[in-house]
Write a protein that holds these residues in place. Structure first.
Motif, mmCIF file in Angstrom:
data_model
loop_
_atom_site.group_PDB
_atom_site.id
_atom_site.type_symbol
_atom_site.label_atom_id
_atom_site.label_comp_id
_atom_site.label_asym_id
_atom_site.label_seq_id
_atom_site.Cartn_x
_atom_site.Cartn_y
_atom_site.Cartn_z
ATOM 1 N N ASN A 139 31.787 90.785 67.188
ATOM 2 C CA ASN A 139 31.425 90.127 68.437
ATOM 3 C C ASN A 139 32.239 88.841 68.609
ATOM 4 O O ASN A 139 32.473 88.097 67.654
ATOM 5 N N ILE A 140 32.645 88.597 69.852
ATOM 6 C CA ILE A 140 33.400 87.386 70.190
ATOM 7 C C ILE A 140 32.619 86.592 71.226
ATOM 8 O O ILE A 140 32.051 87.159 72.165
ATOM 9 N N ASN A 141 32.598 85.267 71.062
ATOM 10 C CA ASN A 141 32.037 84.366 72.057
ATOM 11 C C ASN A 141 33.131 83.400 72.506
ATOM 12 O O ASN A 141 33.941 82.951 71.694
ATOM 13 N N VAL A 142 33.128 83.074 73.771
ATOM 14 C CA VAL A 142 34.035 82.050 74.284
ATOM 15 C C VAL A 142 33.202 80.978 74.962
ATOM 16 O O VAL A 142 32.408 81.267 75.868
ATOM 17 N N MET A 143 33.363 79.739 74.490
ATOM 18 C CA MET A 143 32.612 78.603 75.004
ATOM 19 C C MET A 143 33.532 77.649 75.761
ATOM 20 O O MET A 143 34.712 77.544 75.435
ATOM 21 N N GLY B 110 38.060 74.599 75.171
ATOM 22 C CA GLY B 110 36.926 75.425 74.793
ATOM 23 C C GLY B 110 37.023 75.860 73.352
ATOM 24 O O GLY B 110 37.820 75.320 72.564
ATOM 25 N N VAL B 111 36.228 76.851 73.002
ATOM 26 C CA VAL B 111 36.166 77.358 71.624
ATOM 27 C C VAL B 111 36.042 78.870 71.670
ATOM 28 O O VAL B 111 35.368 79.427 72.546
ATOM 29 N N ILE B 112 36.716 79.546 70.722
ATOM 30 C CA ILE B 112 36.512 80.975 70.533
ATOM 31 C C ILE B 112 35.798 81.176 69.211
ATOM 32 O O ILE B 112 36.187 80.596 68.190
ATOM 33 N N GLY B 113 34.722 81.930 69.234
ATOM 34 C CA GLY B 113 33.930 82.155 68.034
ATOM 35 C C GLY B 113 33.872 83.625 67.675
ATOM 36 O O GLY B 113 33.782 84.492 68.549
ATOM 37 N N ILE B 114 33.935 83.897 66.342
ATOM 38 C CA ILE B 114 33.869 85.276 65.844
ATOM 39 C C ILE B 114 32.588 85.385 65.018
ATOM 40 O O ILE B 114 32.368 84.599 64.078
ATOM 41 N N THR B 115 31.747 86.321 65.345
ATOM 42 C CA THR B 115 30.478 86.474 64.644
ATOM 43 C C THR B 115 30.664 87.314 63.380
ATOM 44 O O THR B 115 31.262 88.398 63.441
ATOM 45 N N GLY B 116 30.146 86.791 62.243
ATOM 46 C CA GLY B 116 30.239 87.505 60.962
ATOM 47 C C GLY B 116 30.400 86.525 59.813
ATOM 48 O O GLY B 116 30.501 85.314 60.013
#
Length: 384
Positions: free
Chosen positions: A23-27, A88-94
């Motif tokens: 999963n990827i999140n972009v903030m 912003g920030v890109i986040g990788i879940t795991g």
């Protein structure tokens, strides 16, 4: 400064999740999740992103450390930069130890998407600004020439290049709120190559082209420009060109008079379509007299000029006399040719011509009278 929006953020998510199965999140720069593979998280604040932004560094959070923050799961959060600023920030879940190999790759991919999106947005903005400038020019709505010059300079437009206006109209009923597909195809053809043309859409079915006027580099030559239009029509696919009408206006030496050139192009198109509906190309030189006199319609002089033909309209309910006059004018007073075209006897023709003279008060054997009726016929848009 460039700002991330939800559409671009979700685009980054979709494209980067195609690279890895996490999963990827972009903030955004305030830590709000704008795009995510988990729709339920969109709109919430990601405290891990806030930490990455405030310290301008990659923040790794395992299950233990993530539990102490609000709205955070284990993963890696990397600041996104554009032109040296955090956007912003890109986040990788795991679990971080399984994701480190992907971090910089996804960060670089996301920043490239941002760069590309901003370039496209900049081009679109420049196109909008140029189109607004062209519309301002053809309307002649400017008082401060220095301000106009400054705006032209910002848009990299040579305001004082000699130009002439042409108008292209598409005879197509497929226009909608998204525009006219045929007109957009023509627009793309004209822009590639541009040849120095300034182009803007003036309506869903029409565009204006401000063309460099000196094709030979020295002086205005309407014949050369006419040949250039023929070349353009040949470049356009037949299924499109058959639905096009193009009119070339008059050249005015003063650059700030380009709106007059546009007006003559519009009037040339109107008279051309009225008098030669099967043609595709209309030149000002072929309709110069009518174009120059058309402005008289709103003036008392023009109203007086059109009075004789107005009388004929009033007394000719079945349009028989107007059709007779139109044939008479077409054959320049040749009664034999006129009678032949109308399939009537010459005596019948003479009777009708006498009646036209009686109603209008104009002698048809007088050149001034004939000219007055001719102008009335055209300027009043008579369908005969």
């Amino acid at each position: 400064m460039f700002f991330l929006d939800t559409q671009l953020a979700q685009q980054i998510v979709d494209r980067t999740m195609a690279i890895i199965g996490h999963n990827i999140n972009v903030m955004n720069s305030q830590g709000m999740i704008l795009g995510s593979g988990d729709p339920h998280r969109i709109g919430s604040i990601h405290e891990g992103a806030l930490l990455a932004i405030s310290q301008n560094r990659t923040v790794e959070l395992n299950n233990a450390s993530a539990g102490s923050l609000h709205g955070v799961k284990a993963g890696i959060n990397l600041p996104l930069h554009y032109q040296g600023e955090i956007i912003g920030v890109i986040g990788i879940t795991g679990e971080p130890e399984h994701l480190r190999a992907f971090g910089q790759l996804l960060k670089m991919t996301a920043e490239m998407i941002v760069e590309q999106a901003n370039s496209i947005e900049l081009i679109q903005w420049q196109n909008r600004q140029q189109e607004e400038f062209i519309l301002q020019l053809i309307k002649g709505k400017y008082n401060d020439i220095e301000q106009l010059e400054a705006r032209a300079k910002r848009l990299n437009i040579d305001l004082y290049m000699p130009r002439v206006a042409a108008v292209i109209q598409v005879q197509d009923d497929n226009s909608d709120t998204m525009g006219n597909p045929l007109l957009k195809q023509v627009l793309n053809l004209l822009k590639n190559p541009s040849r120095g043309n300034l182009i803007a859409m003036t309506s869903m079915t029409e565009l204006v082209i401000l063309k460099p006027a000196f094709l030979d580099g020295k002086q205005w030559n309407a014949s050369l420009e006419s040949e250039r239009i023929d070349q353009l029509l040949k470049r356009i696919p037949t299924e499109i060109s058959v639905q096009l009408k193009i009119a070339l206006g008059h050249y005015f030496p003063a650059a700030t008079d380009i709106h007059h050139s546009y007006q003559t192009a519009k009037e040339t198109l109107r008279f051309g379509m009225q008098m030669q509906p099967k043609q595709s190309k209309y030149l000002f030189e072929d309709f110069a007299l009518l174009v120059m006199l058309s402005g008289l319609k709103q003036d008392w002089r023009g109203q007086q000029l059109l009075t004789p033909f107005s009388r004929l309209i009033e007394h000719d309910n079945n349009q028989q006399l107007r059709k007779t006059l139109a044939a008479y004018l077409t054959h320049l007073g040749d009664q034999g040719a006129c009678a032949k075209q109308l399939y009537i006897h010459r005596n019948t023709l003479r009777y009708r011509l006498d009646k036209i003279s009686q109603i209008t008060g104009v002698e048809l054997n007088n050149i001034d009278g004939l000219l007055q009726l001719y102008l009335g016929q055209v300027l009043l848009n008579d369908p005969s």
